[in-house]
Design an enzyme around this catalytic site. Structure first.
Site, short mmCIF file in Angstrom:
data_model
loop_
_atom_site.label_atom_id
_atom_site.label_comp_id
_atom_site.label_asym_id
_atom_site.label_seq_id
_atom_site.Cartn_x
_atom_site.Cartn_y
_atom_site.Cartn_z
N CYS A 70 29.72 20.93 -60.71
CA CYS A 70 29.92 20.33 -59.23
C CYS A 70 30.90 20.88 -58.58
O CYS A 70 31.73 21.68 -59.02
CB CYS A 70 30.30 18.85 -59.87
SG CYS A 70 30.03 17.88 -58.41
N CYS A 130 33.02 19.19 -56.33
CA CYS A 130 33.84 17.93 -55.88
C CYS A 130 35.15 18.47 -56.12
O CYS A 130 36.10 17.93 -55.44
CB CYS A 130 33.59 16.81 -56.11
SG CYS A 130 33.46 16.22 -57.82
N CYS A 179 30.60 16.69 -53.27
CA CYS A 179 30.05 17.43 -54.14
C CYS A 179 29.19 18.57 -53.57
O CYS A 179 28.55 19.18 -54.38
CB CYS A 179 29.28 16.55 -55.17
SG CYS A 179 30.11 15.20 -55.85
N LYS A 193 22.14 9.62 -62.00
CA LYS A 193 23.95 9.36 -61.66
C LYS A 193 23.71 8.28 -60.62
O LYS A 193 23.47 8.70 -59.45
CB LYS A 193 24.38 10.80 -61.64
CG LYS A 193 26.17 10.62 -61.09
CD LYS A 193 26.64 11.65 -61.24
CE LYS A 193 28.08 11.63 -60.75
NZ LYS A 193 28.85 13.10 -60.78
N ARG A 237 29.98 8.61 -51.54
CA ARG A 237 28.90 9.51 -52.20
C ARG A 237 27.41 8.75 -52.29
O ARG A 237 26.82 9.40 -53.09
CB ARG A 237 29.19 9.92 -53.82
CG ARG A 237 30.64 10.51 -53.70
CD ARG A 237 30.59 11.58 -55.22
NE ARG A 237 31.94 11.78 -55.69
CZ ARG A 237 32.68 12.47 -55.15
NH1 ARG A 237 32.63 13.16 -53.94
NH2 ARG A 237 34.13 12.69 -55.77
N GLU A 294 13.90 10.57 -60.36
CA GLU A 294 14.90 11.49 -60.51
C GLU A 294 14.58 12.21 -61.97
O GLU A 294 14.61 13.55 -61.92
CB GLU A 294 16.38 10.91 -60.78
CG GLU A 294 16.86 10.52 -59.34
CD GLU A 294 17.28 11.62 -58.40
OE1 GLU A 294 17.08 12.72 -59.01
OE2 GLU A 294 17.71 11.67 -57.63
N LYS A 332 24.27 7.59 -66.18
CA LYS A 332 25.71 7.64 -65.91
C LYS A 332 26.07 6.61 -64.83
O LYS A 332 25.32 6.80 -63.67
CB LYS A 332 26.17 9.12 -65.66
CG LYS A 332 27.65 9.19 -65.33
CD LYS A 332 28.07 10.40 -64.76
CE LYS A 332 29.49 10.17 -64.42
NZ LYS A 332 29.78 11.59 -63.77
N TYR A 364 35.37 9.19 -73.76
CA TYR A 364 36.68 9.55 -73.82
C TYR A 364 37.40 8.94 -75.35
O TYR A 364 38.56 9.17 -75.47
CB TYR A 364 37.63 8.69 -72.71
CG TYR A 364 36.84 9.20 -71.21
CD1 TYR A 364 37.52 10.44 -70.93
CD2 TYR A 364 36.17 8.55 -70.71
CE1 TYR A 364 37.11 11.18 -69.95
CE2 TYR A 364 35.66 9.19 -69.30
CZ TYR A 364 36.07 10.57 -69.05
OH TYR A 364 35.77 11.13 -67.83
C1 PBG Z 1 31.82 15.20 -60.43
C2 PBG Z 1 31.59 14.00 -61.53
C3 PBG Z 1 32.28 12.81 -61.67
C4 PBG Z 1 32.38 12.51 -62.83
C5 PBG Z 1 31.82 13.32 -63.60
N1 PBG Z 1 31.31 14.34 -62.91
C6 PBG Z 1 32.93 12.04 -60.55
C7 PBG Z 1 32.03 11.48 -59.33
O1 PBG Z 1 30.88 11.92 -59.38
O2 PBG Z 1 32.59 11.28 -58.33
C8 PBG Z 1 32.70 10.72 -63.47
C9 PBG Z 1 33.29 10.73 -64.80
C10 PBG Z 1 33.93 9.69 -65.28
O3 PBG Z 1 34.19 8.64 -64.39
O4 PBG Z 1 34.46 9.59 -66.31
N2 PBG Z 1 30.63 14.89 -59.72
#
Ligand code: PBG
Length: 320
Positions: free
Chosen positions: A118, A120, A128, A193, A215, A231, A246, A311
């Site tokens: 990504c 970002c 992103c 996502k 976003r 998707e 996610k 985590y």
């Molecule tokens: C990058 C990305 C994000 C997360 C994983 N890859 C942040 C977002 O999309 O803003 C979030 C992971 C997390 O909150 O643990 N784009």
């Protein structure tokens, strides 16, 4: 059908041993992926330890610990020293993730190395993709993501995980990897996502909050399930090897729907906000962290996830 009093479901709940015999969903470490944050210097995070940053130099010790614990895989995120409009740090052969990969490859040859693909964390505006005015330009971003993916694999990544939510990125990555001769590298697509408040602690940890707007123009609306399946379908056609959903806990129905519709491995990302909620409640004495974490991860697995990015990977290794 027999009923009470012949049937008493409590019989099999009487002891821990009986409960264990009939348990339907079992957590193990096999599908567990631990997010690793690599930055210019090591900066522990007291409240949310798994969101702390490590320097490249300190990665070897961390990798050895993960291997000793039995955590099989990591997904690497980078926090670069400098950001720019394009996010050029993302595909720099000497970038933070590329250096991290070389260090990890050497110190833990058996650890599966995934990378988050990504822009970002690398763009000065925190979006992103690249900008055209205030719009995030889809097609112009694809080539940069593809370059990033190739450079990750050349530096040692075993698989790449695009998380940007641009249309067509899986096909772009697959074509670029194949052109580079990297035909055997899987793509773990963040297929469904959602635009989520639960990414808050992550964005703070990696300094990737968008400088303007949000976003929602590229990540999915949490109200939609049929769109998530579209998707996924597109990603399958474009060559994805794994489909990811996610965040995980607010989207158990999505994980289940993806599991039922597709035969690819399904991954779920238990994101930073899911971790932070439990940590904060535990710190206030309102919940038991271990119980809450195990319950969450079991629910994610029960919903149909084969892989879980969490985590709690290190704690889980000790709890199991
Ligand atoms: C990058 C990305 C994000 C997360 C994983 N890859 C942040 C977002 O999309 O803003 C979030 C992971 C997390 O909150 O643990 N784009």
């Amino acid at each position: 059908m027999s009923t009470f009093p012949a049937t008493r479901l409590r019989r099999l709940r009487r002891t821990a041993a009986l409960r264990s015999l009939v348990r339907e969903t079992r957590l193990d470490l096999d599908g567990i992926v631990y997010p690793l944050f690599v930055g210019p210097s090591t900066e522990p995070n007291e409240a949310l330890p798994a969101l702390g940053r490590l320097s490249v130099e300190d990665l070897a010790a961390e990798a050895e610990e993960l291997v000793t614990l039995g955590v099989p895989a990591v997904v690497v995120f980078g926090i670069p020293e400098e950001k720019d409009e394009q996010g050029s740090g993302a595909w720099d052969d000497d970038g933070i993730v590329q250096r991290a990969l070389r260090a990890l490859r050497e110190s833990a040859p058996g650890l599966v190395l995934l990378t988050d693909v990504c822009l970002c964390e690398y763009t000065s505006h925190g979006h992103c993709g690249v900008l055209e005015g205030e719009e995030i330009a889809n097609d112009a971003t694809l080539e940069l993501l593809a370059r990033t993916a190739v450079s990750h694999v050349e530096a040692g990544a075993d698989a790449v995980a695009p998380s940007d939510m641009m249309d067509g990125r899986v096909a772009a990555l697959r074509a670029a990897l194949d052109d580079a001769g990297l035909t055997e590298t899987p793509i773990v697509s963040y297929a469904a996502k959602y635009a989520s408040a639960f990414y808050g602690p992550f964005r703070e940890a990696v300094d990737s909050a968008p400088a303007f707007g949000d976003r929602r123009g590229y990540q999915m609306d949490p109200a939609n399930v049929r769109e998530a399946l579209r998707e996924c379908e597109l990603d399958v056609v474009e060559g994805a090897d794994v489909l990811m959903v996610k965040p995980a806990l607010p989207n158990l129905d999505i994980i289940r729907a993806v599991r039922e519709r597709f035969d690819l491995p399904v991954a779920a990302y238990a994101v930073s906000g899911e971790y932070a909620m439990v940590k904060a409640a535990a710190a206030s004495g309102w919940m038991d962290e271990r119980q809450a974490a195990l319950e969450s991860l079991t629910a994610i697995k029960r919903a149909g996830a084969d892989l879980i990015v969490t985590y709690w990977a290190k704690e889980l290794a000790q709890w199991l």
